[in-house]
Design a protein around this motif. Structure first.
Motif, short mmCIF file in Angstrom:
data_model
loop_
_atom_site.label_atom_id
_atom_site.label_comp_id
_atom_site.label_asym_id
_atom_site.label_seq_id
_atom_site.Cartn_x
_atom_site.Cartn_y
_atom_site.Cartn_z
N SER A 185 -19.67 1.08 -4.53
CA SER A 185 -20.45 0.29 -5.48
C SER A 185 -20.18 0.78 -6.90
O SER A 185 -19.94 1.98 -7.14
N ILE A 186 -20.23 -0.14 -7.84
CA ILE A 186 -20.00 0.23 -9.24
C ILE A 186 -21.11 1.14 -9.77
O ILE A 186 -20.95 1.76 -10.83
N TRP A 187 -22.24 1.24 -9.04
CA TRP A 187 -23.38 2.01 -9.54
C TRP A 187 -23.54 3.36 -8.85
O TRP A 187 -24.42 4.14 -9.23
N VAL A 188 -22.74 3.68 -7.85
CA VAL A 188 -22.93 4.96 -7.16
C VAL A 188 -22.24 6.08 -7.91
O VAL A 188 -21.30 5.87 -8.67
N ASP A 189 -22.73 7.30 -7.66
CA ASP A 189 -22.15 8.51 -8.24
C ASP A 189 -21.98 8.37 -9.74
O ASP A 189 -22.88 7.94 -10.43
N ASN A 190 -20.79 8.68 -10.24
CA ASN A 190 -20.57 8.70 -11.69
C ASN A 190 -19.78 7.52 -12.21
O ASN A 190 -19.53 7.42 -13.41
N GLY A 191 -19.37 6.62 -11.32
CA GLY A 191 -18.59 5.48 -11.78
C GLY A 191 -17.87 4.79 -10.63
O GLY A 191 -18.16 5.03 -9.46
N LEU A 192 -16.93 3.95 -10.99
CA LEU A 192 -16.24 3.11 -10.02
C LEU A 192 -14.99 3.80 -9.47
O LEU A 192 -14.10 4.18 -10.23
#
Length: 250
Positions: A185-192
């Motif tokens: 997902s584009i919103w997980v962790d620190n980025g894409l």
């Protein structure tokens, strides 16, 4: 790309961004493999710090009409883009902003000439909003007939993912049936994070799907070729999906 890398991003040295037709300087850009790439090999990483995003300001989903939620957040994203555009080289996103400033106007049907809009209406079924969504949904809210505001709204739609504009990733073209990438997902962790979903041969173009992606929700079942034209400004190659709402045909 160098700016994204300077913020902790990554683009594989096996990739290049170039014209789809190397002999034509006006050819649309795409991302291509320079060398063979293995399944699951990392292709790129775009940190959240490089996103132009309204994640923190976005209106949360509730039980209200889904379309109204979408358009309200679209307004916020286009206004944030306008603010960064006005800052110019003083923007924290200046390299990305300068790239977006060079995007040709009039790519989406909603920003076509009157003659172009009238022609498209003739081949769309009654009630389809490919031409008129901007006037119907956003008039007197985000756009008031100002061509610049309309262009920024079109950019937010055409190059946006959910509530964000994501540099470099937005240069990967769409082609259902030929997708060779996978993402978190584009919103997980620190980025894409983007990986190869299968072996990719040197010379192959890197493809994603604009309507069958991890963050696309359930749009795949009602969002087909006309909607791709509406939101991205091109008619997709085969395979295509056509949804006729009036006749309940999917």
């Amino acid at each position: 790309v160098l700016w994204v890398v300077s913020k902790g991003g990554f683009l594989s040295s096996k990739l290049e961004i170039r014209g789809m037709d190397p002999s034509d300087k006006t050819s649309p850009l795409g991302v291509f493999a320079k060398e063979d790439i293995e399944t699951k090999e990392q292709l790129m990483f775009v940190p959240k710090s490089a996103y132009i995003s309204i994640q923190d300001e976005a209106i949360p989903r509730d039980n209200s009409d889904e379309a109204q939620y979408y358009y309200k957040n679209l307004c916020l994203l286009s206004k944030k883009l306008k603010t960064e555009m006005e800052k110019g080289n003083d923007s924290d996103y200046a390299p990305f902003i300068n790239y977006l400033k060079n995007q040709r106007r009039g790519q989406l049907p909603a920003t076509w000439s009157k003659a172009g809009k009238d022609a498209l209406r003739l081949v769309l079924w009654h009630g389809h909003d490919a031409v008129d969504w901007m006037d119907k949904q956003l008039k007197n809210i985000c756009v008031n007939g100002d061509p610049w505001d309309e262009h920024l709204m079109a950019l937010a739609v055409q190059r946006g993912y959910d509530n964000a504009l994501i540099p470099v990733w937005d240069m990967v073209n769409h082609k259902n049936g030929y997708v060779n990438t996978e993402t978190d997902s584009i919103w997980v962790d620190n980025g894409l994070k983007v990986r190869a979903s299968r072996p990719i041969q040197a010379g192959e173009e890197i493809f994603a799907s604009y309507n069958e992606c991890l963050d696309c929700g359930n749009v795949w079942w009602y969002w087909g070729t006309p909607e791709i034209l509406r939101d991205f400004g091109f008619v997709e190659s085969y395979r295509q999906r056509w949804v006729f709402y009036e006749y309940n045909i999917w």
